[in-house]
Design a protein around this motif. Structure first.
Motif, PDB file in Angstrom:
ATOM      1  N   ASP A 146      53.097  31.599  38.192  1.00 28.88           N
ATOM      2  CA  ASP A 146      52.164  32.256  37.279  1.00 28.88           C
ATOM      3  C   ASP A 146      50.723  32.148  37.734  1.00 28.88           C
ATOM      4  OD1 ASP A 146      51.869  29.475  36.425  1.00 28.88           O
ATOM      5  OD2 ASP A 146      53.544  29.837  35.080  1.00 28.88           O
ATOM      6  N   THR A 147      50.004  31.071  37.333  1.00 33.75           N
ATOM      7  CA  THR A 147      48.543  31.009  37.447  1.00 33.75           C
ATOM      8  C   THR A 147      48.023  31.170  38.867  1.00 33.75           C
ATOM      9  OG1 THR A 147      48.586  29.496  35.575  1.00 33.75           O
ATOM     10  CG2 THR A 147      46.515  29.679  36.770  1.00 33.75           C
ATOM     11  N   GLU A 148      48.639  30.512  39.833  1.00 36.15           N
ATOM     12  CA  GLU A 148      48.139  30.587  41.212  1.00 36.15           C
ATOM     13  C   GLU A 148      48.141  32.031  41.718  1.00 36.15           C
ATOM     14  OE1 GLU A 148      49.529  29.581  45.770  1.00 36.15           O
ATOM     15  OE2 GLU A 148      50.475  28.469  44.144  1.00 36.15           O
ATOM     16  N   LEU A 200      60.212  33.523  40.325  1.00 36.20           N
ATOM     17  CA  LEU A 200      60.327  34.331  39.107  1.00 36.20           C
ATOM     18  C   LEU A 200      59.087  34.127  38.244  1.00 36.20           C
ATOM     19  CD1 LEU A 200      61.965  36.096  37.096  1.00 36.20           C
ATOM     20  CD2 LEU A 200      63.065  33.986  36.291  1.00 36.20           C
ATOM     21  N   PHE A 201      58.388  35.221  37.944  1.00 39.57           N
ATOM     22  CA  PHE A 201      57.222  35.105  37.063  1.00 39.57           C
ATOM     23  C   PHE A 201      57.666  34.580  35.703  1.00 39.57           C
ATOM     24  CE2 PHE A 201      55.020  37.860  40.106  1.00 39.57           C
ATOM     25  CZ  PHE A 201      53.753  37.283  40.104  1.00 39.57           C
ATOM     26  N   ALA A 261      44.851  34.635  42.595  1.00 40.89           N
ATOM     27  CA  ALA A 261      44.750  35.265  43.917  1.00 40.89           C
ATOM     28  C   ALA A 261      44.749  36.788  43.803  1.00 40.89           C
ATOM     29  CB  ALA A 261      45.897  34.790  44.810  1.00 40.89           C
ATOM     30  N   PHE A 262      45.565  37.302  42.882  1.00 40.17           N
ATOM     31  CA  PHE A 262      45.668  38.753  42.681  1.00 40.17           C
ATOM     32  C   PHE A 262      44.360  39.324  42.156  1.00 40.17           C
ATOM     33  CE2 PHE A 262      47.043  42.229  39.647  1.00 40.17           C
ATOM     34  CZ  PHE A 262      47.220  43.197  40.639  1.00 40.17           C
ATOM     35  N   VAL A 263      43.777  38.680  41.149  1.00 38.93           N
ATOM     36  CA  VAL A 263      42.506  39.160  40.589  1.00 38.93           C
ATOM     37  C   VAL A 263      41.404  39.084  41.639  1.00 38.93           C
ATOM     38  CG1 VAL A 263      40.698  38.652  38.900  1.00 38.93           C
ATOM     39  CG2 VAL A 263      43.094  38.651  38.187  1.00 38.93           C
ATOM     40  N   LYS A 264      41.376  37.995  42.388  1.00 40.68           N
ATOM     41  CA  LYS A 264      40.372  37.836  43.443  1.00 40.68           C
ATOM     42  C   LYS A 264      40.487  38.950  44.484  1.00 40.68           C
ATOM     43  CE  LYS A 264      38.700  34.457  46.847  1.00 40.68           C
ATOM     44  NZ  LYS A 264      38.935  33.111  47.456  1.00 40.68           N
TER      45      LYS A 264
END
Length: 575
Positions: free
Chosen positions: A201-203, A121-122, A207-210
Motif C-alpha cells: 500500500d503506502t510505499e 496484492l494491494f 512512489a506513484f504520486v511522486k
C-alpha cells in the motif's frame, strides 16, 4: 425451451463436483426460473476484448465469477512458468470499487500463489494506472487489475499487464488465451500458499504520486496554481485514493471535491453511468463549479484511467470538452514544453489511435515530431514505446477520454492527466487566456477538426448477431457516397486492405488485424465503424473539418461542421 447442445454441455459441466454447491444451486435456479438468462450465461466463453475481459457477474462460462477468473489465472500461471523457466515469478494485483472486486482479487491471488508465484496484492482499492506503475516498480513479470471501468454495476472485469507495464498484445495474448481455452476447470489450483501473498500500500502510493508529479508538472508558478479553482469528482471510484494527494503535493490548493461522490461505491448511486464521456455524470460537479466559481472540472471513471474535463467558454459558461479536445490540448502543451526545453530533435513521437482526431497528425507535424497511430486501446500505444526504444515518447491519447503522459505508466492514466490539464489551465489563466481560448487558437493554427460518436447498444446473443451482420453488410455493400460526398478510400482493418475507390488501387496496411472499417470522403470527412471490445455496442466515429481563419469566426465554422455531422448521421441512418 429448447437448449442448444453446446449450451447444454456447458451447463452440465457446471453441475459436476468440480463446482461448489452454491454454484450448482445457482445454475439449477436459472434452469427453472430464467431459461433466457441461462442461455446468455453459457452460450459462449467470456472473451478478452480491447480492455481485457469484462462481463456481467454470475454463474456460467460467459460470466465473471471465481471459476472463469480462476481458469484465466491458472492458464496465465502455466504460461508464466513456460516463458520464464527457472525464474522466481512475481505478479501484482489491484482492484477497483466494484462489487466482489476485493474477493475476486483474493481468488486470483490464491491461484497464483498455489502455483508457486509470489503475489503483491494491494490491501485496498487502487487506480488502474497505479497497477501499471507498481508492476515495473516491483520488477514483476505480470500484473492483474479487477475492474470493469465505466460499465454498469453488474459488471466486473480482468485486465492483464506484462513486464513492460502495458497490457498484453498479439501474439502473446493469443498464446495466453490458447493456454486458457485448453484448460479444464478441474485443473484450477484454488488452495493458496499464504506465505507467497504480500500486501502492499503506502510505499507504492508515495512512489506513484511522486512519479505522477514529476511527469506532469511544468514549472507552473505557485501564484498561478493558487489562482486556479478546481472541482474534482471521483464518481464513486478509485481516483479518490490518488488525485487529491497528487494535486495537493503538486501545489494546487483550491480543489473542491464533490462530497456526495467521494465515497467509493460499486452501485454508483448518484449517476446513471459512472462514465465521464456521459455529460450527465458530471452534473453535480458542474453545479459545484458554478457555486465555487471554479475554472475547471475534472471527473474520472471508476478505475481512474480516463478523465472528463469541463472549462468555461468566453461567456463564462461551463462546457464539456470531448476526449479529442482534451487530447489535443494536453499534447499541444507537452510539445510546447518540450520545445521550450530544447528537447525536440526529431527523435520523439506522440501516440494516437485510428478512431481519434486526425488533428493529432497536424499538431505533431507542426512541431517536427512523429505521430504514430495504432488500433483502439492504450495497449497499442504502450507497444509503440516498446517497439521503438530509439524514440522518446512524449504523450498520447485516444478519443475515449484517455491520456498518457510519458512512459512511467504504460496505460491511460487519469492521475497524471488530471495534473497535466490543471497545469494547462493554470498557465493559460496566468497568461490572461483560458483553456477554451487555447483550444480555439489551436483550431486556427492547425485546422478546425470536430468529432462526434454515435454508439448503438445491442445487448445479448441477438445483439451480437445484429452487430456482426451490420459489419458484414458494410463490407459486402460498401458505401460509395455519404451525405452527398463521394467515398474516395475505404480501409478494412480485418483484411488489412486499403481500397482507393477513384483508382481501384489496393494497398496493404501494416497494422494488426481488427474488425474496423474506415471511410474517407472527398471533403476530408472520416467515418469509422467499429464494434466495441468491452461493451455490447457498435460505434461510429465521425470526424469532419474546415479551415478557421480567426477565433471570431469560430461559431459560424462550428455550425457548419455540426450540420455536416448531422447530414452524415442521417445519410447513414445511424439511429
Amino acid at each position: 425451451m429448447n437448449i442448444a447442445p453446446n449450451i447444454l454441455n456447458a451447463v452440465n459441466e457446471w453441475l459436476t463436483p468440480t463446482f461448489d454447491n452454491d454454484t450448482q444451486a445457482a445454475v439449477k435456479e436459472l434452469m427453472t426460473t430464467s431459461p433466457k438468462e441461462l442461455e446468455e450465461s453459457f452460450y459462449k466463453n467470456l472473451e478478452f476484448g480491447t480492455g481485457g475481459m469484462r462481463g456481467v457477474m454470475g454463474v456460467g462460462n460467459n460470466r465473471i465469477n471465481k471459476y472463469t477468473l480462476g481458469k484465466n489465472t491458472q492458464g496465465l500461471s502455466d504460461y508464466l512458468h513456460e516463458v520464464f523457466p527457472n525464474q522466481p515469478l512475481k505478479v501484482v494485483i489491484a482492484y477497483d470499487c466494484r462489487h466482489n472486486s476485493n474477493t475476486l482479487a483474493k481468488v486470483v491471488a490464491d491461484v497464483f500463489s498455489a502455483n508457486g508465484i509470489h503475489v503483491y496484492l494491494f490491501s485496498d482499492l487502487r487506480p488502474t494506472p497505479e497497477l501499471s506503475f507498481a508492476l515495473k516498480y516491483l520488477g514483476c513479470q505480470c500484473g492483474i487489475v479487477l475492474t470493469a471501468s465505466h460499465n454498469p454495476p453488474e459488471y466486473n472485469g480482468y485486465k492483464v499487464y506484462w513486464e513492460d507495464g502495458g497490457q498484453i498484445v498479439p501474439p502473446q495474448d493469443g498464446a495466453i488465451i490458447n493456454v486458457i481455452e485448453n484448460l479444464s476447470y478441474d485443473k484450477i489450483k484454488f488452495n493458496s500458499n499464504e506465505s507467497l501473498i504480500e500486501y502492499i500500500d503506502t510505499e507504492i502510493d508515495k512512489a506513484f504520486v511522486k512519479s505522477s508529479i514529476k511527469n506532469a508538472s511544468f514549472n507552473t508558478p505557485a501564484e498561478a496554481k493558487d489562482n486556479l479553482q478546481i472541482v474534482f469528482t471521483s464518481l464513486h471510484g478509485t481516483s479518490i485514493k490518488s488525485i487529491p494527494d497528487t494535486l495537493s503535493q503538486a501545489g494546487y490548493t483550491n480543489v473542491h471535491i464533490v462530497p456526495e461522490q467521494a465515497e467509493p461505491n460499486g452501485d454508483f448511486p448518484t449517476v446513471k453511468s459512472p462514465n465521464p464521456e456521459e455529460p450527465e455524470a458530471l452534473t453535480m460537479a458542474l453545479a459545484l463549479a458554478d457555486k465555487t466559481n471554479s475554472d475547471i472540472v475534472v471527473g474520472t471513471d471508476p478505475d481512474c484511467d480516463r478523465l472528463g474535463v469541463a472549462v468555461r467558454n468566453n461567456d463564462g459558461k461551463m462546457i464539456l470538452l470531448n476526449g479529442n479536445q482534451t487530447m489535443i490540448l494536453m499534447t499541444s502543451f507537452l510539445l510546447k514544453q518540450w520545445k521550450k526545453a530544447g528537447k525536440i530533435n526529431g527523435k520523439q513521437f506522440v501516440g494516437s489511435t485510428i478512431v481519434s482526431t486526425p488533428m493529432m497528425m497536424e499538431l505533431a507535424t507542426s512541431y517536427g515530431v512523429e505521430c504514430k497511430v495504432g488500433l483502439t486501446g492504450f495497449k497499442w500505444i504502450a507497444k509503440m514505446i516498446k517497439d521503438f526504444p530509439e524514440l522518446e515518447f512524449i504523450g498520447g491519447g485516444e478519443e475515449s477520454f484517455g491520456f498518457m503522459v510519458g512512459d512511467a505508466v504504460r496505460d491511460k492514466d487519469a492521475v497524471a492527466a488530471t495534473l497535466l490539464i490543471c497545469e494547462v489551465a493554470a498557465q493559460a489563466k496566468a497568461a490572461g487566456s483560458s483553456v477554451y481560448n487555447e483550444l480555439l487558437q489551436l483550431y486556427v493554427e492547425n485546422g478546425f477538426y470536430k468529432e462526434h460518436l454515435v454508439s448503438l447498444t445491442k445487448k445479448g446473443m441477438e445483439g451480437l448477431q445484429e452487430i456482426n451482420q451490420m459489419m458484414i453488410d458494410l463490407r459486402q455493400n460498401p458505401l460509395k457516397e455519404i451525405s452527398g460526398q463521394r467515398v474516395i478510400m475505404v480501409e478494412d482493418y480485418q483484411s488489412s486492405i486499403a481500397l482507393n475507390l477513384l483508382t481501384g488501387e489496393e494497398s496493404t496496411m501494416d497494422i494488426p488485424k481488427s474488425n474496423v472499417l474506415i471511410y474517407y470522403t472527398e471533403d476530408g470527412s472520416k467515418i469509422c465503424a467499429r464494434p466495441s471490445g468491452t461493451e455490447p455496442k457498435i460505434k461510429f466515429y465521425i470526424s469532419v473539418n474546415a479551415e478557421l481563419d480567426s477565433v471570431a469566426n469560430f461559431d459560424a465554422a462550428e455550425s457548419f461542421l455540426d450540420e455536416k455531422i448531422q447530414n452524415i448521421i442521417a445519410g447513414m441512418q445511424l439511429k
